[in-house]
Design a protein around this motif. Structure first.
Motif, PDB file in Angstrom:
ATOM      1  N   GLU A 264       0.829  -1.203   0.000  1.00 23.31           N
ATOM      2  CA  GLU A 264       0.000   0.000   0.000  1.00 23.31           C
ATOM      3  C   GLU A 264       0.867   1.259   0.000  1.00 23.31           C
ATOM      4  OE1 GLU A 264      -2.818  -0.046   3.161  1.00 23.31           O
ATOM      5  OE2 GLU A 264      -4.042  -1.623   2.251  1.00 23.31           O
ATOM      6  N   VAL A 265       0.594   2.143  -0.944  1.00 23.72           N
ATOM      7  CA  VAL A 265       1.334   3.399  -1.062  1.00 23.72           C
ATOM      8  C   VAL A 265       0.359   4.542  -0.772  1.00 23.72           C
ATOM      9  CG1 VAL A 265       2.706   4.895  -2.558  1.00 23.72           C
ATOM     10  CG2 VAL A 265       2.850   2.392  -2.805  1.00 23.72           C
ATOM     11  N   SER A 266       0.594   5.257   0.331  1.00 22.41           N
ATOM     12  CA  SER A 266      -0.280   6.367   0.702  1.00 22.41           C
ATOM     13  C   SER A 266       0.060   7.603  -0.124  1.00 22.41           C
ATOM     14  CB  SER A 266      -0.114   6.678   2.187  1.00 22.41           C
ATOM     15  OG  SER A 266      -0.873   7.799   2.556  1.00 22.41           O
ATOM     16  N   ARG A 267      -0.960   8.363  -0.485  1.00 25.05           N
ATOM     17  CA  ARG A 267      -0.732   9.559  -1.294  1.00 25.05           C
ATOM     18  C   ARG A 267      -0.067  10.686  -0.503  1.00 25.05           C
ATOM     19  NH1 ARG A 267      -5.559  11.643  -4.754  1.00 25.05           N
ATOM     20  NH2 ARG A 267      -3.792  12.851  -5.563  1.00 25.05           N
ATOM     21  N   GLU A 268      -0.325  10.779   0.800  1.00 18.00           N
ATOM     22  CA  GLU A 268       0.309  11.781   1.668  1.00 18.00           C
ATOM     23  C   GLU A 268       0.099  13.212   1.158  1.00 18.00           C
ATOM     24  OE1 GLU A 268       1.298  10.988   4.480  1.00 18.00           O
ATOM     25  OE2 GLU A 268       1.522   8.821   4.273  1.00 18.00           O
TER      26      GLU A 268
ATOM     27  N   ASN B  40      -8.124  10.109   6.717  1.00 19.62           N
ATOM     28  CA  ASN B  40      -7.321   9.117   6.007  1.00 19.62           C
ATOM     29  C   ASN B  40      -6.866   9.625   4.647  1.00 19.62           C
ATOM     30  OD1 ASN B  40      -7.378   6.997   7.897  1.00 19.62           O
ATOM     31  ND2 ASN B  40      -9.442   6.417   7.248  1.00 19.62           N
ATOM     32  N   GLN B  41      -5.701   9.169   4.260  1.00 17.35           N
ATOM     33  CA  GLN B  41      -5.214   9.430   2.913  1.00 17.35           C
ATOM     34  C   GLN B  41      -5.617   8.265   2.004  1.00 17.35           C
ATOM     35  OE1 GLN B  41      -3.607  12.018   1.738  1.00 17.35           O
ATOM     36  NE2 GLN B  41      -2.740  13.111   3.491  1.00 17.35           N
ATOM     37  N   GLU B  42      -5.820   8.555   0.747  1.00 17.70           N
ATOM     38  CA  GLU B  42      -6.052   7.500  -0.226  1.00 17.70           C
ATOM     39  C   GLU B  42      -4.774   6.676  -0.399  1.00 17.70           C
ATOM     40  OE1 GLU B  42      -7.273   9.346  -3.812  1.00 17.70           O
ATOM     41  OE2 GLU B  42      -9.211  10.009  -3.040  1.00 17.70           O
ATOM     42  N   VAL B  43      -4.956   5.386  -0.717  1.00 25.12           N
ATOM     43  CA  VAL B  43      -3.806   4.528  -0.963  1.00 25.12           C
ATOM     44  C   VAL B  43      -3.918   3.915  -2.352  1.00 25.12           C
ATOM     45  CG1 VAL B  43      -3.415   3.974   1.465  1.00 25.12           C
ATOM     46  CG2 VAL B  43      -4.931   2.529   0.112  1.00 25.12           C
TER      47      VAL B  43
END
Length: 310
Positions: A45-49, A57-60
């Motif tokens: 999972e890569v979070s958009r940050e 929450n951030q999208e992943v």
């Protein structure tokens, strides 16, 4: 309509080359298993940050998407000497090379290049997952009064998922198992000593890597192995055999057993250069046991382990 968790099938077929198109069938490639667990999407999972003026929450995004399959088979032969067991593609896709002597034996031993791969089709009550380019690792479990087993953990490339009826399966080349006991399991020897064995386990410990680079092909790679295991024997008198001296020394020793279900269903396992770790005391029915971790080490290329079916 609700799906029944007990209605599952797994078909496994060798690939002629990595990720080569192949079609397993229920009549030729169905494997009889005692456990089947599919993880249909494994990903990093890569979070958009994203910086923003509020909390939450951030999208992943999902990177390195692959599939994992864990399956356990009864450790049996095919029932005919010289004919490989139906789960052979799983062994061959777990870093082992197969040597066949017609009408006599099938022997699996490690290899360090040109690894095999397989296609796996898992059907969960009418939902079919096609998984290609599968490679993995395995563990063996031999325990008194139990059925010996091999558990495979396979990683593959995510293919299509479709509504497809369960296949009609024909189970063949997997003989009926026999229990691990003094009648069926013999020729146990460790460092030249015929000990009294309670259980024996072994893990191939392959390093299995999913790799997906720009300009390259998606692939599952075996990059290393560190095979090891554990055995439990009755503590003998030191005059009969001193396992502590074995552990303290630098020499290796033989480690082998045979499980005999009759012609075509005889499995012989050998770890010729066993290196002990520190033994520990255990207890079984009031009897002192020694629990001994071990490593399988090569003295030449790919000779640290073998599994033979005769």
């Amino acid at each position: 309509m609700a799906k029944n968790s007990k209605l599952k099938t797994i078909l496994v077929k060798n690939e002629a080359s990595y990720d080569a198109s192949t079609t397993p069938t229920g009549s030729a490639n169905a494997v009889k298993v005692t456990s089947l667990e599919l993880t249909p999407i494994v990903a990093d999972e890569v979070s958009r940050e994203v910086i923003r003026p509020y909390l939450g929450n951030q999208e992943v995004l999902l990177a390195n998407q692959r599939v994992e399959v864990s399956v356990t088979v009864e450790m049996t032969g095919s029932g005919a000497a010289g004919t490989a067991p139906k789960y052979s593609p799983l062994l061959e896709s777990s870093g082992l090379a197969l040597t066949t002597v017609s009408s006599t034996s099938n022997t699996y031993a490690p290899e360090s290049s040109s690894f095999g791969s397989c296609t796996i089709w898992c059907n969960y009550d009418g939902v079919l997952h096609k998984i290609t380019g599968c490679r993995g690792t395995f563990s063996i479990n031999l325990e008194v009064n139990q059925i010996p087993s091999i558990t495979f953990t396979m990683t593959g490339l995510k293919g299509t998922i479709t509504d497809t009826a369960l296949p009609t399966t024909t189970f063949s080349n997997q003989a009926s198992p026999v229990i691990v006991n003094s009648s069926n399991t013999d020729n146990f020897s460790i460092f030249g000593y015929s000990g009294i064995l309670q259980n024996w386990s072994f893990d191939m410990n392959n390093s299995v890597i999913y790799r997906e680079l720009v300009g390259g092909s998606k692939s599952v790679l075996i990059t290393d192995r560190t095979p090891s295991g554990n055995l439990s024997v009755e503590m003998p008198a030191l005059s009969a055999h001193n396992f502590f001296t074995d552990a303290e020394g630098s020499s290796t020793g033989s480690n082998t057993w045979r499980h005999n279900g009759g012609a075509g269903n005889i499995v012989t396992c050998s770890v010729p250069q066993t290196d002990f770790s520190a033994p520990n005391y255990g207890d079984s029915d009031g009897i002192i046991m020694l629990d001994i971790p071990f490593m399988a080490t090569p003295s030449a290329a790919n000779n640290e382990f073998s599994l033979a079916f005769t």
